[in-house]
Design a protein around this motif. Structure first.
Motif, mmCIF file in Angstrom:
data_model
loop_
_atom_site.group_PDB
_atom_site.id
_atom_site.type_symbol
_atom_site.label_atom_id
_atom_site.label_comp_id
_atom_site.label_asym_id
_atom_site.label_seq_id
_atom_site.Cartn_x
_atom_site.Cartn_y
_atom_site.Cartn_z
ATOM 1 N N SER A 1 1.498 1.996 -3.579
ATOM 2 C CA SER A 1 0.276 2.574 -4.125
ATOM 3 C C SER A 1 0.169 4.047 -3.735
ATOM 4 O O SER A 1 -0.201 4.900 -4.553
ATOM 5 N N TYR A 2 0.496 4.352 -2.481
ATOM 6 C CA TYR A 2 0.471 5.738 -2.016
ATOM 7 C C TYR A 2 1.459 6.589 -2.811
ATOM 8 O O TYR A 2 1.133 7.712 -3.220
ATOM 9 N N ASN B 1 0.819 -1.205 0.000
ATOM 10 C CA ASN B 1 0.000 0.000 0.000
ATOM 11 C C ASN B 1 0.859 1.265 0.000
ATOM 12 O O ASN B 1 0.410 2.317 -0.409
ATOM 13 N N PHE B 2 2.113 1.170 0.447
ATOM 14 C CA PHE B 2 3.006 2.324 0.398
ATOM 15 C C PHE B 2 3.369 2.632 -1.047
ATOM 16 O O PHE B 2 3.411 3.790 -1.454
ATOM 17 N N GLY C 1 -3.620 11.999 1.008
ATOM 18 C CA GLY C 1 -3.826 11.022 2.069
ATOM 19 C C GLY C 1 -4.238 9.682 1.480
ATOM 20 O O GLY C 1 -3.816 9.298 0.398
ATOM 21 N N SER C 2 -5.115 9.020 2.165
ATOM 22 C CA SER C 2 -5.541 7.683 1.758
ATOM 23 C C SER C 2 -6.608 7.752 0.664
ATOM 24 O O SER C 2 -7.240 8.775 0.447
ATOM 25 N N THR C 3 -6.774 6.613 -0.008
ATOM 26 C CA THR C 3 -7.846 6.440 -0.976
ATOM 27 C C THR C 3 -8.662 5.229 -0.532
ATOM 28 O O THR C 3 -8.103 4.177 -0.253
ATOM 29 N N LYS C 4 -9.973 5.410 -0.430
ATOM 30 C CA LYS C 4 -10.835 4.303 -0.042
ATOM 31 C C LYS C 4 -12.129 4.403 -0.836
ATOM 32 O O LYS C 4 -12.757 5.465 -0.864
ATOM 33 N N THR D 1 0.012 7.337 -6.141
ATOM 34 C CA THR D 1 -1.055 8.331 -6.011
ATOM 35 C C THR D 1 -0.467 9.715 -5.797
ATOM 36 O O THR D 1 -0.900 10.693 -6.420
ATOM 37 N N LYS D 2 0.544 9.817 -4.944
ATOM 38 C CA LYS D 2 1.196 11.108 -4.666
ATOM 39 C C LYS D 2 1.822 11.682 -5.934
ATOM 40 O O LYS D 2 1.671 12.869 -6.233
ATOM 41 N N LEU E 1 -10.507 10.027 -2.647
ATOM 42 C CA LEU E 1 -9.155 10.451 -2.302
ATOM 43 C C LEU E 1 -9.227 11.544 -1.248
ATOM 44 O O LEU E 1 -9.936 12.533 -1.429
ATOM 45 N N ASN E 2 -8.536 11.358 -0.134
ATOM 46 C CA ASN E 2 -8.477 12.368 0.923
ATOM 47 C C ASN E 2 -7.251 13.238 0.704
ATOM 48 O O ASN E 2 -6.140 12.717 0.541
#
Length: 147
Positions: A18-19, A15-16, A41-44, A22-23, A48-49
């Motif tokens: 993936s982060y 997940n890092f 931030g996170s995506t759920k 995303t970043k 996207l936050n």
């Protein structure tokens, strides 16, 4: 130079990675100004936050949400919504003293106006004008160019 994940296999959680993707996509799609003032931030469930570190930008960035979602999706992220929220960046006392409101210089205004002229959509152009003018009452052109 080897990547950390090559040196320490399995040390970086999936997940890092993936982060980080995303970043990177966020920074590319949002542009330097917005990326500088935000933290992904996170995506759920496709949401996207994104923390916004300036209250003026927080109120303006919502006008760009649709365009940002479209750009993110074009880059392979499956985003259906963005949740923007205010979160102040932690600053030292010296940094706080630097960021007090100031008058925008003529050089900063000329730079901002040239940047604003590049946006074709009138609503987006007006939103960017408000946001970039507000930015230059806190930060300098050097801050912008060196971020």
């Amino acid at each position: 130079m080897k990547k950390l994940s090559e040196i320490l296999p399995g040390s970086i959680p999936g997940n890092f990675q993936s982060y980080l993707k995303t970043k990177k996509v966020w920074n590319d799609c949002a542009g330097d100004s917005i990326a500088f003032l935000t933290t992904v931030g996170s995506t759920k469930d496709g949401v996207l936050n994104v923390a916004v570190h300036d209250q003026t930008w927080l109120s303006e960035i919502g006008f760009l949400k649709g365009e940002l979602i479209s750009r993110l999706n074009q880059q392979g992220l499956e985003i259906s919504n963005i949740n923007f929220f205010y979160k102040a960046k932690k600053q030292s006392e010296a940094a706080k003293a630097i960021h007090k409101r100031k008058e925008m210089s003529e050089k900063e205004k000329k730079f901002a106006d040239k940047l604003i002229e590049t946006v074709e959509n009138e609503d987006l152009r007006n939103s960017l004008r408000k946001a970039i003018y507000a930015y230059f009452t806190v930060y300098t052109l050097d801050d912008y160019l060196n971020c």
